[in-house]
Design a protein around this motif. Sequence first.
Motif, mmCIF file in Angstrom:
data_model
loop_
_atom_site.group_PDB
_atom_site.id
_atom_site.type_symbol
_atom_site.label_atom_id
_atom_site.label_comp_id
_atom_site.label_asym_id
_atom_site.label_seq_id
_atom_site.Cartn_x
_atom_site.Cartn_y
_atom_site.Cartn_z
ATOM 1 N N MET A 1 87.993 42.502 15.087
ATOM 2 C CA MET A 1 87.277 40.971 13.579
ATOM 3 C C MET A 1 88.355 41.188 13.152
ATOM 4 N N ASP A 2 88.425 40.212 12.569
ATOM 5 C CA ASP A 2 89.531 40.236 11.302
ATOM 6 C C ASP A 2 89.544 40.996 10.576
ATOM 7 N N VAL A 3 90.703 40.618 9.277
ATOM 8 C CA VAL A 3 90.516 41.729 8.066
ATOM 9 C C VAL A 3 90.050 40.308 7.611
ATOM 10 N N ASP A 4 90.099 39.164 6.825
ATOM 11 C CA ASP A 4 89.193 39.058 5.571
ATOM 12 C C ASP A 4 87.425 39.103 6.502
ATOM 13 N N ALA A 5 87.251 39.107 7.984
ATOM 14 C CA ALA A 5 85.897 38.692 8.172
ATOM 15 C C ALA A 5 85.640 40.970 7.868
ATOM 16 N N ASP A 6 86.170 42.085 7.936
ATOM 17 C CA ASP A 6 86.209 42.864 8.097
ATOM 18 C C ASP A 6 85.645 43.244 6.308
ATOM 19 N N ARG A 7 86.616 42.535 5.103
ATOM 20 C CA ARG A 7 86.681 42.817 3.780
ATOM 21 C C ARG A 7 84.933 42.095 3.394
ATOM 22 N N LEU A 8 84.602 41.066 4.282
ATOM 23 C CA LEU A 8 83.052 40.077 4.138
ATOM 24 C C LEU A 8 82.566 41.651 4.304
ATOM 25 N N ASP A 9 81.853 41.642 5.493
ATOM 26 C CA ASP A 9 81.743 42.734 5.807
ATOM 27 C C ASP A 9 80.944 43.617 4.589
ATOM 28 N N ARG A 10 82.727 44.118 4.399
ATOM 29 C CA ARG A 10 82.266 45.336 3.353
ATOM 30 C C ARG A 10 81.462 45.203 2.272
ATOM 31 N N ALA A 11 81.836 43.836 1.799
ATOM 32 C CA ALA A 11 81.561 43.550 0.438
ATOM 33 C C ALA A 11 80.105 43.266 0.694
ATOM 34 N N PHE A 12 79.707 43.008 1.420
ATOM 35 C CA PHE A 12 78.532 42.039 1.618
ATOM 36 C C PHE A 12 77.163 43.614 1.930
ATOM 37 N N MET A 13 77.538 44.351 2.519
ATOM 38 C CA MET A 13 77.163 45.463 3.280
ATOM 39 C C MET A 13 77.023 46.219 1.554
ATOM 40 N N ALA A 14 78.192 46.304 0.636
ATOM 41 C CA ALA A 14 78.175 47.104 -0.549
ATOM 42 C C ALA A 14 76.947 46.552 -1.206
ATOM 43 N N LEU A 15 76.727 45.216 -1.191
ATOM 44 C CA LEU A 15 75.304 44.810 -2.226
ATOM 45 C C LEU A 15 74.690 44.988 -1.453
ATOM 46 N N ALA A 16 73.936 45.396 -0.241
ATOM 47 C CA ALA A 16 73.167 45.501 0.029
ATOM 48 C C ALA A 16 72.176 46.408 -0.575
ATOM 49 N N TRP A 85 82.957 32.080 -0.633
ATOM 50 C CA TRP A 85 82.323 31.608 1.094
ATOM 51 C C TRP A 85 81.517 30.492 1.319
ATOM 52 N N ILE A 86 79.961 31.890 0.640
ATOM 53 C CA ILE A 86 79.121 31.055 0.160
ATOM 54 C C ILE A 86 78.639 29.594 0.205
ATOM 55 N N ASP A 87 79.682 29.118 -0.494
ATOM 56 C CA ASP A 87 79.093 28.227 -1.436
ATOM 57 C C ASP A 87 79.993 27.371 -0.731
ATOM 58 N N GLN A 88 80.768 27.584 0.781
ATOM 59 C CA GLN A 88 81.145 26.133 1.939
ATOM 60 C C GLN A 88 79.428 26.299 2.913
ATOM 61 N N TYR A 89 79.304 26.855 2.723
ATOM 62 C CA TYR A 89 78.083 26.751 3.480
ATOM 63 C C TYR A 89 76.948 26.204 2.648
ATOM 64 N N ARG A 90 76.546 26.358 1.706
ATOM 65 C CA ARG A 90 75.526 25.561 0.787
ATOM 66 C C ARG A 90 75.681 24.271 0.819
ATOM 67 N N LEU A 91 77.265 23.651 0.469
ATOM 68 C CA LEU A 91 77.720 22.630 0.579
ATOM 69 C C LEU A 91 77.320 21.658 1.927
ATOM 70 N N THR A 92 77.264 22.161 2.736
ATOM 71 C CA THR A 92 77.614 21.662 3.623
ATOM 72 C C THR A 92 76.041 21.565 3.769
ATOM 73 N N ARG A 93 75.406 22.209 3.775
ATOM 74 C CA ARG A 93 73.791 22.410 4.071
ATOM 75 C C ARG A 93 73.082 20.872 3.001
ATOM 76 N N GLU A 94 73.877 21.146 1.568
ATOM 77 C CA GLU A 94 73.390 19.723 0.700
ATOM 78 C C GLU A 94 73.772 18.725 1.023
ATOM 79 N N SER A 95 75.126 18.537 1.381
ATOM 80 C CA SER A 95 75.484 17.179 2.227
ATOM 81 C C SER A 95 74.065 17.042 3.450
ATOM 82 N N GLN A 96 73.873 17.357 3.714
ATOM 83 C CA GLN A 96 73.588 17.191 5.049
ATOM 84 C C GLN A 96 71.589 16.934 4.487
#
Length: 118
Positions: A1-16, A85-96
């Motif tokens: 797992m790359d560093v960014d994915a690991d940081r993302l996982d830790r953040a979302f796990m903390a916010l869970a 990170w969330i916005d990149q997916y939200r913007l894609t969905r909004e465009s679709q």
Amino acid sequence: MDVDADRLDRAFMALADPARRSIIAHLSRGPATVNELAAPFNITKQAISRHIQVLEQAELVTRSRDAQRRPVHLNPARLESLTAWIDQYRLTRESQFRALDDLLGSQARDGHSPKDQP
């Protein structure tokens, strides 16, 4: 797992955890001590300290020293990176969805309904 994915996982796990989200909400109004953060909870200060450690490991909060106090601070830059990170997916969905709206709108203007499609 790359560093960014690991940081993302830790953040979302903390916010869970709801207690940690409550701590983040409290810190959004300004720095606070462990005692101040523990006040609304029916758990020990040690448990609050463990929650703060998880938030620190996720880089969502920091601590500083102010004489005898060790206030906890929100790390807004880290929250902003999660939002981006969330916005990149939200913007894609909004465009679709906009493209789908445009297609349905053009079919309605042409007198076709989606039911007319094969």
